[in-house]
Design a protein around this motif. Structure first.
Motif, short mmCIF file in Angstrom:
data_model
loop_
_atom_site.label_atom_id
_atom_site.label_comp_id
_atom_site.label_asym_id
_atom_site.label_seq_id
_atom_site.Cartn_x
_atom_site.Cartn_y
_atom_site.Cartn_z
N PRO A 112 9.16 11.35 8.86
CA PRO A 112 9.93 11.30 10.20
C PRO A 112 9.15 11.24 11.48
CG PRO A 112 10.72 13.04 8.53
CD PRO A 112 9.43 12.24 8.15
N GLN A 113 7.97 11.69 11.52
CA GLN A 113 7.25 11.69 12.63
C GLN A 113 6.80 10.06 13.01
OE1 GLN A 113 6.65 14.28 10.61
NE2 GLN A 113 7.94 15.71 11.97
N ASP A 127 11.17 6.31 -1.62
CA ASP A 127 12.61 6.61 -1.74
C ASP A 127 12.67 7.20 -0.34
OD1 ASP A 127 13.05 5.65 -4.09
OD2 ASP A 127 13.60 7.57 -5.00
N ARG A 128 11.99 8.24 0.20
CA ARG A 128 12.27 8.95 1.79
C ARG A 128 12.15 7.72 2.47
NH1 ARG A 128 14.88 11.65 5.16
NH2 ARG A 128 13.56 13.10 6.33
N GLY A 167 -3.22 15.41 4.36
CA GLY A 167 -3.03 16.87 3.75
C GLY A 167 -3.83 16.75 2.11
N LYS A 168 -3.70 18.03 1.54
CA LYS A 168 -4.47 18.10 0.30
C LYS A 168 -3.60 17.75 -0.71
CE LYS A 168 -7.45 21.90 1.94
NZ LYS A 168 -7.95 23.26 1.94
N GLN A 169 -2.43 17.48 -0.35
CA GLN A 169 -1.23 17.10 -1.54
C GLN A 169 -0.74 15.57 -0.73
OE1 GLN A 169 0.98 19.93 -3.94
NE2 GLN A 169 1.02 21.04 -1.68
N PRO A 170 -1.80 14.73 -0.80
CA PRO A 170 -1.46 13.44 -0.07
C PRO A 170 -0.24 12.74 -0.15
CG PRO A 170 -3.72 13.35 -1.02
CD PRO A 170 -2.91 14.41 -1.61
N PHE A 171 0.55 12.74 -1.39
CA PHE A 171 1.85 12.00 -1.30
C PHE A 171 2.86 12.76 -0.92
CE2 PHE A 171 0.74 9.37 -5.30
CZ PHE A 171 0.26 8.49 -4.75
N VAL A 206 7.46 0.00 2.43
CA VAL A 206 6.31 0.63 2.07
C VAL A 206 5.51 -0.70 1.30
CG1 VAL A 206 5.07 2.15 0.46
CG2 VAL A 206 7.05 2.97 1.65
N ILE A 207 4.19 -0.79 1.73
CA ILE A 207 3.49 -1.74 1.14
C ILE A 207 2.16 -1.02 0.66
CG2 ILE A 207 4.28 -3.69 2.30
CD1 ILE A 207 1.62 -3.94 3.76
#
Length: 478
Positions: free
Chosen positions: A79-80, A127-128, A67-71, A136-137
């Motif tokens: 979740p997907q 965190d999510r 998306g346009k706001q990547p983070f 996360v790496i």
């Protein structure tokens, strides 16, 4: 492996003195460099003994494709990914870089690219992911910086009078060393202990302050050529911050150095950097099975070493499904999840996305899945998580006929239920003859389809029907 030179250049807004002051004052450092291990003794990675790595499904993320706001947009889609069966996300380079670059032209190891989001948004992402049970790496680039990096620009302007001149390797004044055609990516000088400190400080920073779980270390082979002791020192330093840190080398898994010097996994490459062990397998459809057999027989990693297997990554150019079509892709995906190692899904593989990573593609249309690949990925991932033999390092090829068939046996560390994988690399259905391993002499069940498989027993082995480009994941019927 090739990374195009950026089309645009810019000057850094942050001056060298400010950057140096922040670093020198220890704004990012977790511990004094003198406190770190400097011994030449190796620090091994855990590989197959890693507490969560051996069972992991890793997903390579290009944040801008979410998306346009990547983070933020990636956080929404976590979740997907979890539902698909992903355990680890590997973020393509997110450190500050030059505009329009994929990310390997780093201009600040301690900051993030502003077009992806803020540090607070990145922390929310991590965190999510952790709340969902995912790790996360980060993709980290220790071999070189961008020419636009403030240290390099100062060295260019002031020459040997610059305190950062010795941060880089030089073949002549004003001409830095680099690999391949990467003239825009000057090599760092690992004979300078301040460079080692800078790299380790940055790696510690993201683990300590943002709780990332590890790294994919870019051009790890190049750093090894110039400073073979950096990687064990890095492992020691990071384990002091997070004992379960996970490290992937961008280097061949055939070289035992990486697993005895801090890495848990490395690439499914030949001994030549950047060359996929399977890259010639697909050139002739009539020869896929025998070429795969040769590649698999020649690609056993050193004891304890875990190979990262892939069909796509940032350097493979046109996507696998675009080059070879959905039928061969389905069979190849089955290889990823039934062979030993760390299976990598790269952004959009599960929906058959077509793009070139380095060409700044727009965000993917995630609801489109023209080849219905996502359910197939999900089924194979679930199968791998259910059948312990598919997650073990044990593997052996099994004799088959005809030549276009391939079979291999997966067994468990504890001697539990084995799995026999039989593949038909042919555009027509075939009766495949398999020399039966112990325990496969009775009725068999295809765990992928969930159905029993009729088998004919003969003097030369078992014979079973396999669909065109089909896969059977077989267990003995109890």
């Amino acid at each position: 492996m090739s990374r195009p030179a950026p089309a645009a250049r810019r000057s850094l807004a942050l001056s060298v003195p400010v950057l140096v002051l922040l670093w020198a004052l220890g704004a990012h450092a977790a511990a004094p460099a003198a406190a770190r291990a400097t011994s030449a003794s190796a620090t091994t990675g855990r590989g197959w003994a890693h507490p969560w790595g051996r069972d992991a499904i890793i997903y390579g993320v290009v944040p801008s494709l979410f998306g346009k706001q990547p983070f933020k947009d990636l956080t929404v889609r976590l979740p997907q990914l979890k539902e698909l069966g992903v355990d680890v996300i590997w973020l393509s380079p997110i450190n500050q870089t030059i505009p329009g670059d994929f990310g390997y032209s780093v201009t600040d190891y301690f900051d993030l690219r502003s077009d992806y989001g803020t540090k607070d948004e990145f922390r929310t992402l991590v965190d999510r992911a952790h709340a969902l049970g995912m790790r996360v790496i980060m993709d980290f680039v220790p071999n070189h910086t961008a020419r636009e990096h403030a240290f390099f620009q100062d060295a260019l302007r002031r020459g040997k009078a610059s305190p950062y001149y010795d941060f880089y390797d030089w073949k002549a004044p004003g001409k830095p060393e680099h690999y391949f055609d990467w003239e825009h990516l000057p090599n760092l000088n690992f004979d300078n202990p301040r460079v080692d400190d800078m790299v380790i400080d940055a790696l510690e920073y993201w683990v300590r302050d943002f709780d990332v779980d590890g790294y994919r270390l870019d051009v790890a082979w190049g750093v090894k050529e110039r400073d073979a002791l950096l990687w064990p020192r890095t492992r020691t330093a990071l384990e002091q911050v997070k004992p379960s840190v996970f490290l992937v080398a961008e280097a061949t898994a055939k070289d035992p150095y990486y697993f005895s010097n801090g890495f848990d996994s490395a690439y499914d490459w030949t001994l030549e950097p950047g060359h996929w062990a399977w890259e010639k397998v697909w050139e002739d459809r009539a020869r896929i099975a025998p070429r795969l057999r040769e590649a698999l027989a020649d690609a056993t990693p050193p004891p304890g070493g875990m190979v990262m297997r892939f069909l796509n990554n940032n350097d493979t150019g046109e996507r696998f499904v675009t080059r070879h079509g959905p039928d061969i892709t389905r069979a190849a995906v089955a290889l990823l999840f039934t062979l030993p190692g760390l299976p990598l899904i790269y952004t959009g593989d599960e929906i058959g996305a077509a793009y070139l990573p380095y060409q700044e593609p727009p965000p993917l249309e995630w609801e489109k899945d023209p080849h219905r690949l996502r359910p197939y990925y999900a089924r194979l991932i679930a199968l791998r998580k259910r059948l312990a033999a598919l997650r073990s390092p044990r593997f052996s090829l099994v004799d088959t006929r005809p030549e276009s068939a391939l079979a291999y046996l997966r067994t468990r560390d504890d001697g539990g239920e084995p799995v026999l994988v039989v593949m038909n690399w042919n555009a027509r259905p075939q009766s495949v003859q398999v020399k039966p391993p112990a325990g496969f002499k009775g009725a068999l069940r295809d765990e992928l389809s969930g159905e029993p498989v009729p088998v004919k027993a003969g003097a030369d082995g078992l014979t079973l029907d396999v669909p065109a480009w089909g896969v059977r994941v077989l267990t003995p019927t109890k």
